[in-house]
Design a protein around this motif. Structure first.
Motif, PDB file in Angstrom:
ATOM      1  N   VAL A  80      51.428  67.983  66.267  1.00  0.00           N
ATOM      2  CA  VAL A  80      50.525  68.130  67.416  1.00  0.00           C
ATOM      3  C   VAL A  80      49.956  69.317  67.553  1.00  0.00           C
ATOM      4  O   VAL A  80      50.407  70.257  67.236  1.00  0.00           O
ATOM      5  CB  VAL A  80      51.561  67.931  68.925  1.00  0.00           C
ATOM      6  CG1 VAL A  80      50.793  68.181  70.120  1.00  0.00           C
ATOM      7  CG2 VAL A  80      52.609  66.697  68.835  1.00  0.00           C
ATOM      8  N   PHE A  81      48.560  69.026  67.300  1.00  0.00           N
ATOM      9  CA  PHE A  81      47.694  70.172  67.334  1.00  0.00           C
ATOM     10  C   PHE A  81      46.492  70.127  68.169  1.00  0.00           C
ATOM     11  O   PHE A  81      45.944  69.085  68.718  1.00  0.00           O
ATOM     12  CB  PHE A  81      47.122  70.398  65.848  1.00  0.00           C
ATOM     13  CG  PHE A  81      46.157  69.429  65.335  1.00  0.00           C
ATOM     14  CD1 PHE A  81      44.650  69.667  65.464  1.00  0.00           C
ATOM     15  CD2 PHE A  81      46.729  68.265  64.660  1.00  0.00           C
ATOM     16  CE1 PHE A  81      43.781  68.812  65.117  1.00  0.00           C
ATOM     17  CE2 PHE A  81      45.838  67.177  64.130  1.00  0.00           C
ATOM     18  CZ  PHE A  81      44.412  67.555  64.406  1.00  0.00           C
ATOM     19  N   SER A  82      46.070  71.209  68.739  1.00  0.00           N
ATOM     20  CA  SER A  82      44.650  71.350  69.707  1.00  0.00           C
ATOM     21  C   SER A  82      43.746  72.158  69.078  1.00  0.00           C
ATOM     22  O   SER A  82      44.243  73.018  68.166  1.00  0.00           O
ATOM     23  CB  SER A  82      45.163  71.890  71.137  1.00  0.00           C
ATOM     24  OG  SER A  82      45.709  73.226  70.621  1.00  0.00           O
ATOM     25  N   VAL A  83      42.517  71.822  69.198  1.00  0.00           N
ATOM     26  CA  VAL A  83      41.169  72.325  68.739  1.00  0.00           C
ATOM     27  C   VAL A  83      40.500  72.530  70.034  1.00  0.00           C
ATOM     28  O   VAL A  83      40.382  71.739  70.993  1.00  0.00           O
ATOM     29  CB  VAL A  83      40.500  71.749  67.554  1.00  0.00           C
ATOM     30  CG1 VAL A  83      41.590  71.739  66.520  1.00  0.00           C
ATOM     31  CG2 VAL A  83      40.273  70.425  68.034  1.00  0.00           C
ATOM     32  N   THR A  84      39.118  73.376  69.993  1.00  0.00           N
ATOM     33  CA  THR A  84      38.231  73.303  70.757  1.00  0.00           C
ATOM     34  C   THR A  84      37.613  71.800  70.950  1.00  0.00           C
ATOM     35  O   THR A  84      37.398  71.373  69.709  1.00  0.00           O
ATOM     36  CB  THR A  84      37.268  74.161  70.698  1.00  0.00           C
ATOM     37  OG1 THR A  84      37.793  75.599  70.806  1.00  0.00           O
ATOM     38  CG2 THR A  84      36.098  74.263  71.492  1.00  0.00           C
ATOM     39  N   HIS A  85      37.363  71.012  71.941  1.00  0.00           N
ATOM     40  CA  HIS A  85      36.804  69.784  71.911  1.00  0.00           C
ATOM     41  C   HIS A  85      35.340  69.824  71.339  1.00  0.00           C
ATOM     42  O   HIS A  85      34.561  70.893  71.553  1.00  0.00           O
ATOM     43  CB  HIS A  85      36.643  69.187  73.260  1.00  0.00           C
ATOM     44  CG  HIS A  85      36.497  67.756  73.143  1.00  0.00           C
ATOM     45  ND1 HIS A  85      35.245  67.051  72.931  1.00  0.00           N
ATOM     46  CD2 HIS A  85      37.132  66.584  73.422  1.00  0.00           C
ATOM     47  CE1 HIS A  85      35.223  65.881  73.107  1.00  0.00           C
ATOM     48  NE2 HIS A  85      36.572  65.527  73.304  1.00  0.00           N
ATOM     49  N   PRO A  86      35.077  69.090  70.221  1.00  0.00           N
ATOM     50  CA  PRO A  86      33.917  69.228  69.525  1.00  0.00           C
ATOM     51  C   PRO A  86      32.654  69.236  70.480  1.00  0.00           C
ATOM     52  O   PRO A  86      31.786  69.597  70.013  1.00  0.00           O
ATOM     53  CB  PRO A  86      33.873  68.042  68.397  1.00  0.00           C
ATOM     54  CG  PRO A  86      35.439  67.615  68.419  1.00  0.00           C
ATOM     55  CD  PRO A  86      36.010  68.025  69.644  1.00  0.00           C
TER      56      PRO A  86
ATOM     57  N   PRO B  66      35.092  67.681  78.350  1.00  0.00           N
ATOM     58  CA  PRO B  66      36.313  68.412  77.882  1.00  0.00           C
ATOM     59  C   PRO B  66      36.355  69.531  77.203  1.00  0.00           C
ATOM     60  O   PRO B  66      35.246  69.793  76.254  1.00  0.00           O
ATOM     61  CB  PRO B  66      36.956  67.147  77.134  1.00  0.00           C
ATOM     62  CG  PRO B  66      35.644  66.452  76.796  1.00  0.00           C
ATOM     63  CD  PRO B  66      34.734  66.668  77.628  1.00  0.00           C
ATOM     64  N   GLY B  67      37.112  70.480  77.289  1.00  0.00           N
ATOM     65  CA  GLY B  67      37.258  71.835  76.603  1.00  0.00           C
ATOM     66  C   GLY B  67      38.218  71.527  75.508  1.00  0.00           C
ATOM     67  O   GLY B  67      38.016  72.418  74.383  1.00  0.00           O
ATOM     68  N   THR B  68      39.151  70.568  75.525  1.00  0.00           N
ATOM     69  CA  THR B  68      40.082  70.652  74.380  1.00  0.00           C
ATOM     70  C   THR B  68      40.337  69.313  73.920  1.00  0.00           C
ATOM     71  O   THR B  68      40.414  68.309  74.667  1.00  0.00           O
ATOM     72  CB  THR B  68      41.449  71.128  75.006  1.00  0.00           C
ATOM     73  OG1 THR B  68      41.298  72.508  75.715  1.00  0.00           O
ATOM     74  CG2 THR B  68      42.692  71.185  74.037  1.00  0.00           C
ATOM     75  N   ALA B  69      40.826  69.294  72.793  1.00  0.00           N
ATOM     76  CA  ALA B  69      41.083  67.902  71.905  1.00  0.00           C
ATOM     77  C   ALA B  69      42.392  68.038  71.633  1.00  0.00           C
ATOM     78  O   ALA B  69      42.723  69.087  70.789  1.00  0.00           O
ATOM     79  CB  ALA B  69      40.184  67.540  70.988  1.00  0.00           C
ATOM     80  N   ILE B  70      43.466  67.257  71.878  1.00  0.00           N
ATOM     81  CA  ILE B  70      44.793  67.552  71.352  1.00  0.00           C
ATOM     82  C   ILE B  70      45.173  66.143  70.603  1.00  0.00           C
ATOM     83  O   ILE B  70      44.742  64.946  71.028  1.00  0.00           O
ATOM     84  CB  ILE B  70      45.859  67.655  72.483  1.00  0.00           C
ATOM     85  CG1 ILE B  70      45.764  68.604  73.577  1.00  0.00           C
ATOM     86  CG2 ILE B  70      47.187  67.622  72.099  1.00  0.00           C
ATOM     87  CD1 ILE B  70      46.381  68.945  74.553  1.00  0.00           C
ATOM     88  N   PHE B  71      45.497  66.301  69.202  1.00  0.00           N
ATOM     89  CA  PHE B  71      45.822  65.252  68.229  1.00  0.00           C
ATOM     90  C   PHE B  71      47.391  65.205  68.112  1.00  0.00           C
ATOM     91  O   PHE B  71      48.047  66.248  68.026  1.00  0.00           O
ATOM     92  CB  PHE B  71      45.410  65.540  67.093  1.00  0.00           C
ATOM     93  CG  PHE B  71      43.553  65.412  66.998  1.00  0.00           C
ATOM     94  CD1 PHE B  71      43.016  64.437  66.863  1.00  0.00           C
ATOM     95  CD2 PHE B  71      42.905  66.710  67.584  1.00  0.00           C
ATOM     96  CE1 PHE B  71      41.637  64.518  66.798  1.00  0.00           C
ATOM     97  CE2 PHE B  71      41.464  66.626  67.577  1.00  0.00           C
ATOM     98  CZ  PHE B  71      40.829  65.421  67.245  1.00  0.00           C
ATOM     99  N   VAL B  72      47.997  63.989  68.287  1.00  0.00           N
ATOM    100  CA  VAL B  72      49.184  63.707  68.048  1.00  0.00           C
ATOM    101  C   VAL B  72      49.473  62.674  66.805  1.00  0.00           C
ATOM    102  O   VAL B  72      48.816  61.597  66.918  1.00  0.00           O
ATOM    103  CB  VAL B  72      49.889  63.055  69.429  1.00  0.00           C
ATOM    104  CG1 VAL B  72      51.450  62.739  69.153  1.00  0.00           C
ATOM    105  CG2 VAL B  72      49.955  63.774  70.448  1.00  0.00           C
TER     106      VAL B  72
END
Length: 151
Positions: free
Chosen positions: A49-55, A141-147
């Motif tokens: 599970v990782f998060s990045v600044t939403h593109p 959105p400010g964040t994107a979280i990938f599972v």
């Protein structure tokens, strides 16, 4: 422990779960190196599970008020954001990728993407931080979280 995210000091299949909150992925030119390394240290069925600044954030100016609501750059511009010291050396580099780029990186690295979470701004949060505010947060959105799962 400190380690190179593309050369983790762990045996194959050591973990059931790996997490990265705004960690290495935006800061490397080739995120697939990191993704493959994380996959290596996960057991089959393990999750990353990782998060990045939403593109989409990179298309807007870093302003919390109304001026931060107008697109000022191309969402598709993959030019890295670079800060330099007084001698011109890069001291901070963040690589821009689209959501599609991130999904392709995940899949090409041997993961199955099981969820992509784009958290909404919480009603209780009335503060401003950097370029973020309730005004902006309620619209983009400010964040994107990938599972991701290692099969």
């Amino acid at each position: 422990m400190c380690a190179d995210a593309a050369a983790l000091p762990f045996a194959d299949g050591s973990f059931d779960l790996a997490c990265s909150a705004y960690g290495a992925l935006p800061f490397v030119a080739d995120p697939r190196l990191v993704l493959r390394e994380v996959r290596r240290v996960l057991r089959p069925g393990g999750r990353f599970v990782f998060s990045v600044t939403h593109p989409i954030r990179w298309a807007f100016p870093d302003e919390p008020g109304p001026e931060g609501l107008s697109v000022s750059a191309s969402y598709f511009d993959r030019t890295p954001y670079v800060e330099q010291d007084e001698d011109g050396r890069a001291v901070y580099v963040e690589h821009h990728r689209t959501l599609g780029d991130r999904v392709r990186d995940v899949v090409a690295s041997g993961f199955r993407l099981v969820d992509l979470v784009e958290p909404e701004w919480p009603e209780w949060n009335t503060s401003e931080w950097g370029g973020w505010s309730p005004l902006r947060g309620n619209l983009i959105p400010g964040t994107a979280i990938f599972v991701c799962v290692r099969d």
